[in-house]
Design an enzyme around this catalytic site. Structure first.
Site, PDB file in Angstrom:
ATOM      1  N   GLY A 167       0.754 -63.028   1.158  1.00  0.00           N
ATOM      2  CA  GLY A 167       2.185 -63.194   1.452  1.00  0.00           C
ATOM      3  C   GLY A 167       2.910 -63.856   0.295  1.00  0.00           C
ATOM      4  N   GLY A 168       3.610 -64.970   0.608  1.00  0.00           N
ATOM      5  CA  GLY A 168       4.391 -65.680  -0.407  1.00  0.00           C
ATOM      6  C   GLY A 168       3.548 -66.145  -1.583  1.00  0.00           C
ATOM      7  N   GLY A 402       9.481 -39.835 -30.518  1.00  0.00           N
ATOM      8  CA  GLY A 402       9.980 -41.063 -29.885  1.00  0.00           C
ATOM      9  C   GLY A 402       8.953 -42.169 -29.939  1.00  0.00           C
ATOM     10  N   ALA A 403       7.659 -41.772 -29.920  1.00  0.00           N
ATOM     11  CA  ALA A 403       6.605 -42.789 -29.951  1.00  0.00           C
ATOM     12  C   ALA A 403       6.579 -43.485 -31.311  1.00  0.00           C
ATOM     13  CB  ALA A 403       5.266 -42.147 -29.632  1.00  0.00           C
TER      14      ALA A 403
HETATM   15  C1  HXC Z   1      -1.226 -71.558   8.678  1.00  0.00           C
HETATM   16  C2  HXC Z   1      -3.234 -70.633   8.077  1.00  0.00           C
HETATM   17  C3  HXC Z   1      -2.581 -69.608   7.364  1.00  0.00           C
HETATM   18  C4  HXC Z   1      -1.149 -69.626   7.351  1.00  0.00           C
HETATM   19  C5  HXC Z   1      -4.692 -69.322   7.184  1.00  0.00           C
HETATM   20  N1  HXC Z   1      -4.538 -70.408   7.952  1.00  0.00           N
HETATM   21  N2  HXC Z   1      -3.509 -68.813   6.835  1.00  0.00           N
HETATM   22  N3  HXC Z   1      -2.554 -71.593   8.721  1.00  0.00           N
HETATM   23  N4  HXC Z   1      -0.519 -70.613   8.021  1.00  0.00           N
HETATM   24  N5  HXC Z   1      -0.452 -68.694   6.683  1.00  0.00           N
HETATM   25  C6  HXC Z   1      -5.580 -71.260   8.559  1.00  0.00           C
HETATM   26  C7  HXC Z   1      -6.348 -70.581   9.667  1.00  0.00           C
HETATM   27  O1  HXC Z   1      -5.664 -70.709  10.887  1.00  0.00           O
HETATM   28  C8  HXC Z   1      -7.637 -71.382   9.654  1.00  0.00           C
HETATM   29  O2  HXC Z   1      -7.423 -72.613  10.302  1.00  0.00           O
HETATM   30  C9  HXC Z   1      -7.835 -71.686   8.187  1.00  0.00           C
HETATM   31  O3  HXC Z   1      -6.559 -71.533   7.573  1.00  0.00           O
HETATM   32  C10 HXC Z   1      -8.793 -70.744   7.499  1.00  0.00           C
HETATM   33  O4  HXC Z   1      -8.406 -69.419   7.788  1.00  0.00           O
HETATM   34  P1  HXC Z   1      -9.451 -68.289   8.243  1.00  0.00           P
HETATM   35  O5  HXC Z   1      -8.662 -67.143   8.718  1.00  0.00           O
HETATM   36  O6  HXC Z   1     -10.459 -68.892   9.147  1.00  0.00           O
HETATM   37  O7  HXC Z   1     -10.154 -67.990   6.855  1.00  0.00           O
HETATM   38  P2  HXC Z   1     -10.592 -66.601   6.243  1.00  0.00           P
HETATM   39  O8  HXC Z   1     -11.373 -65.818   7.228  1.00  0.00           O
HETATM   40  O9  HXC Z   1     -11.240 -66.916   4.937  1.00  0.00           O
HETATM   41  O10 HXC Z   1      -9.237 -65.799   5.977  1.00  0.00           O
HETATM   42  C11 HXC Z   1      -8.271 -66.290   5.070  1.00  0.00           C
HETATM   43  C12 HXC Z   1      -6.976 -65.443   5.139  1.00  0.00           C
HETATM   44  C13 HXC Z   1      -6.498 -65.340   6.621  1.00  0.00           C
HETATM   45  C14 HXC Z   1      -7.272 -64.066   4.573  1.00  0.00           C
HETATM   46  C15 HXC Z   1      -5.958 -66.114   4.234  1.00  0.00           C
HETATM   47  O11 HXC Z   1      -6.463 -66.659   7.147  1.00  0.00           O
HETATM   48  C16 HXC Z   1      -5.147 -64.712   6.733  1.00  0.00           C
HETATM   49  O12 HXC Z   1      -5.051 -63.487   6.734  1.00  0.00           O
HETATM   50  N6  HXC Z   1      -4.130 -65.548   6.890  1.00  0.00           N
HETATM   51  C17 HXC Z   1      -2.743 -65.082   7.015  1.00  0.00           C
HETATM   52  C18 HXC Z   1      -2.254 -64.469   5.739  1.00  0.00           C
HETATM   53  C19 HXC Z   1      -0.825 -64.008   5.774  1.00  0.00           C
HETATM   54  O13 HXC Z   1      -0.516 -62.972   6.388  1.00  0.00           O
HETATM   55  N7  HXC Z   1       0.041 -64.781   5.195  1.00  0.00           N
HETATM   56  C20 HXC Z   1       1.401 -64.412   5.077  1.00  0.00           C
HETATM   57  C21 HXC Z   1       2.238 -65.481   5.612  1.00  0.00           C
HETATM   58  S1  HXC Z   1       3.886 -64.901   5.506  1.00  0.00           S
HETATM   59  P3  HXC Z   1      -8.577 -73.403  11.096  1.00  0.00           P
HETATM   60  O14 HXC Z   1      -7.845 -74.540  11.733  1.00  0.00           O
HETATM   61  O15 HXC Z   1      -9.146 -72.435  12.062  1.00  0.00           O
HETATM   62  O16 HXC Z   1      -9.543 -73.822  10.049  1.00  0.00           O
HETATM   63  C22 HXC Z   1       4.445 -65.339   4.002  1.00  0.00           C
HETATM   64  C23 HXC Z   1       5.887 -64.973   3.792  1.00  0.00           C
HETATM   65  C24 HXC Z   1       6.465 -65.445   2.527  1.00  0.00           C
HETATM   66  O17 HXC Z   1       3.784 -65.914   3.179  1.00  0.00           O
HETATM   67  C25 HXC Z   1       7.041 -64.271   1.778  1.00  0.00           C
HETATM   68  C26 HXC Z   1       7.769 -64.734   0.561  1.00  0.00           C
HETATM   69  C27 HXC Z   1       8.111 -63.629  -0.375  1.00  0.00           C
END
Ligand code: HXC
Length: 512
Positions: A167-168, A402-403
């Site tokens: 994401g961000g 052109g290149a």
């Molecule tokens: C809060 C998060 C989080 C998030 C992960 N965690 N991503 N908490 N906000 N965005 C937390 C999980 O709940 C978990 O907490 C711990 O981090 C580890 O994550 P896991 O999923 O257990 O680890 P893993 O299997 O290694 O997977 C990692 C991951 C996955 C691939 C990053 O967590 C994931 O897909 N997260 C979401 C990614 C995403 O879609 N982000 C986009 C956000 S939107 P616990 O407590 O269980 O340990 C965004 C918009 C901004 O960013 C755009 C700007 C241009």
């Protein structure tokens, strides 16, 4: 004695708690995934004992687990004796996700780095915007992106992806100068495989969507890829050695150990007898620059152009070279974008540019035209024309159409334009030219093949050579191939104090 007092004991207890936080479970989980902890990464990157952490004890507003740091280590230290600032995300706290406090910490080091004129390195291991904090985390990213843009062209910004960057988390690296990734453990994507499945019903793995190999070859997002984190971080240190600390430093640090290239005298043997045959331009580069100094970036993306840093007599230079062994060195969309970005980086940070040219032209075809080769090719034109650093081109073989113009020709502002006697400078290659100029004779000839061979040979003798361009001053000098290194060292020495002011304006309108 301060050490016996209560506040000192509290100070020690906090430090011990912080240490425990970074070891144990977190350490084990990271290692099981083939990753290092944020602390271990910092230790590899910085000179021993030089890193000072700031904001180690901050806490987010609504954290349940009462942990310090809010998922990111920030601070400063030295790398090979030079000051550098860094932040390292800590996956143990909510997956390194970015909340408001976490963002504020990163913004603080960004702002310090910009004020002091030190490079900044981001070690990314993050699930993106922290979902629980909603708009505050989005605003946190906005502040970081804004700082990235303010720092662009002022201090080198390097992103090292050492886990997820979701994401961000991807857009700050995208706004920085270079991105490093590690095979199998680094993943960059705007939306993850789950969202891809929901929205497009497409099944894709993390690796195929945003792994290091995909970003190094297909998308071109990753500049440098390594097999493990340690080598990746050593690569970051190597890159820094070619760069000045900021845009006001006139030159990057000069290397004291100049090792002459091996076999510079047999440079011309690299070129095949048959001008239609490919060769590896890296073999030419390595016979010109200081031995072992060539450091290529994006080597698996747009391989028809080679870009990278090197040292010439100890001084840092940026090289842009057509690669005849891939697509005959033709310029296409990806090659134009890759080279344009590299030229702009070198220009931002006062790194002189060397162009080695062997290019038959722009890539033809509907795929290229429909995807915008016109605008993408123009990026490279724009970048060379705007660059005010010392710029030298050596035409090795082909320089057509052109290149020819785009690869830092005299008219584009090349300070010195050299050519080997084997250079072919013309509007187009012989085959294409004689089809247009001699179509009637060829159609009527008794032996068209023999006539074609004769016409191609005449075209090379009379038109496609470097001597006409030399007589007209578009080539400053046709040089002995074996003297290339010597000539370039003299020419770059002369250009050392070059001053060229860009025209006063808010900014140009790059064909983005
Ligand atoms: C809060 C998060 C989080 C998030 C992960 N965690 N991503 N908490 N906000 N965005 C937390 C999980 O709940 C978990 O907490 C711990 O981090 C580890 O994550 P896991 O999923 O257990 O680890 P893993 O299997 O290694 O997977 C990692 C991951 C996955 C691939 C990053 O967590 C994931 O897909 N997260 C979401 C990614 C995403 O879609 N982000 C986009 C956000 S939107 P616990 O407590 O269980 O340990 C965004 C918009 C901004 O960013 C755009 C700007 C241009």
């Amino acid at each position: 004695m301060v050490e016996n007092r209560k506040p000192y004991k509290a100070f020690q207890a906090r430090k011990e708690k912080l240490e425990r936080q970074y070891s144990g479970d977190y350490e084990q989980k990271q290692h099981e995934k083939g990753k290092l902890t944020a602390r271990e990464r910092i230790d590899i990157l910085f000179d021993k004992g030089s890193f000072h952490e700031i904001d180690a004890f901050v806490k987010p507003a609504n954290q349940k687990k009462n942990l310090y740091g809010d998922g990111v280590i920030c601070g400063f230290g030295t790398i090979n004796g030079r000051q550098v600032m860094a932040f390292a995300q800590d996956f143990s706290i909510m997956g390194g996700s970015l909340g408001f406090v976490h963002a504020k910490k990163i913004q603080k080091v960004q702002e310090l780095a910009l004020k002091m004129g030190h490079p900044i390195i981001g070690l990314i291991d993050s699930g993106g915007a922290r979902i629980q904090e909603g708009v505050a985390s989005l605003a946190g990213y906005a502040g970081i992106f804004s700082n990235n843009v303010k720092s662009s062209g002022v201090i080198p910004q390097i992103s090292v992806i050492l886990g997820p960057a979701a994401g961000g988390a991807v857009y700050s690296p995208a706004l920085t100068d270079f991105r490093f990734m590690v095979k199998n453990t680094s993943h960059m994507f705007v939306t993850g495989p789950q969202v891809v499945k929901e929205v497009l019903n497409e099944d894709v793995t993390f690796e195929d969507l945003g792994g290091a190999d995909v970003h190094a070859s297909v998308s071109g997002v990753a500049d440098f890829v390594y097999n493990d984190e340690e080598h990746c971080l050593l690569g970051v240190k190597k890159l820094l050695s070619y760069l000045p600390s900021n845009n006001l430093e006139r030159v990057a640090p000069k290397s004291k150990n100049v090792v002459e290239p091996k076999n510079p005298e047999n440079i011309s043997f690299v070129l095949p007898e048959d001008a239609g045959k490919p060769y590896d331009i890296v073999d030419v580069i390595e016979r010109i620059v200081d031995s072992g100094s060539f450091f290529e970036n994006a080597e698996n993306h747009a391989q028809n152009i080679v870009t990278g840093f090197a040292r010439l007599d100890g001084n840092s230079i940026g090289i842009i070279a057509n690669q005849p062994k891939v697509m005959a060195g033709t310029l296409d969309i990806n090659a134009s974008r890759k080279a344009a970005r590299f030229v702009r980086f070198c220009d931002s940070f006062n790194i002189p540019i060397l162009v080695l040219e062997d290019v038959p032209g722009f890539m033809p075809g509907t795929n290229q035209e429909h995807n915008g080769i016109i605008m993408h090719g123009a990026k490279l034109l724009y970048a060379f024309a705007e660059a005010t650093v010392p710029k030298i081109t050596v035409i090795i073989r082909k320089a057509y159409g052109g290149a020819y113009i785009v690869m830092n020709s005299k008219g584009m502002g090349g300070d010195f334009n050299f050519a080997w006697p084997t250079a072919e400078v013309a509007v187009m290659g012989p085959e294409g030219a004689i089809k247009i100029l001699n179509s009637k004779e060829l159609a009527e000839a008794e032996d068209p093949e023999a006539l074609k061979i004769q016409l191609v040979s005449d075209y090379k003798d009379n038109i496609a050579n470097p001597f006409i361009a030399e007589e007209k001053g578009y080539i400053d000098e046709v040089i002995e191939p074996s003297k290339t290194r010597e000539v370039l060292i003299s020419a770059f020495t002369l250009l050392k104090n070059k001053v060229e002011q860009p025209s006063p304006r808010k900014h140009g309108n790059i064909p983005m």
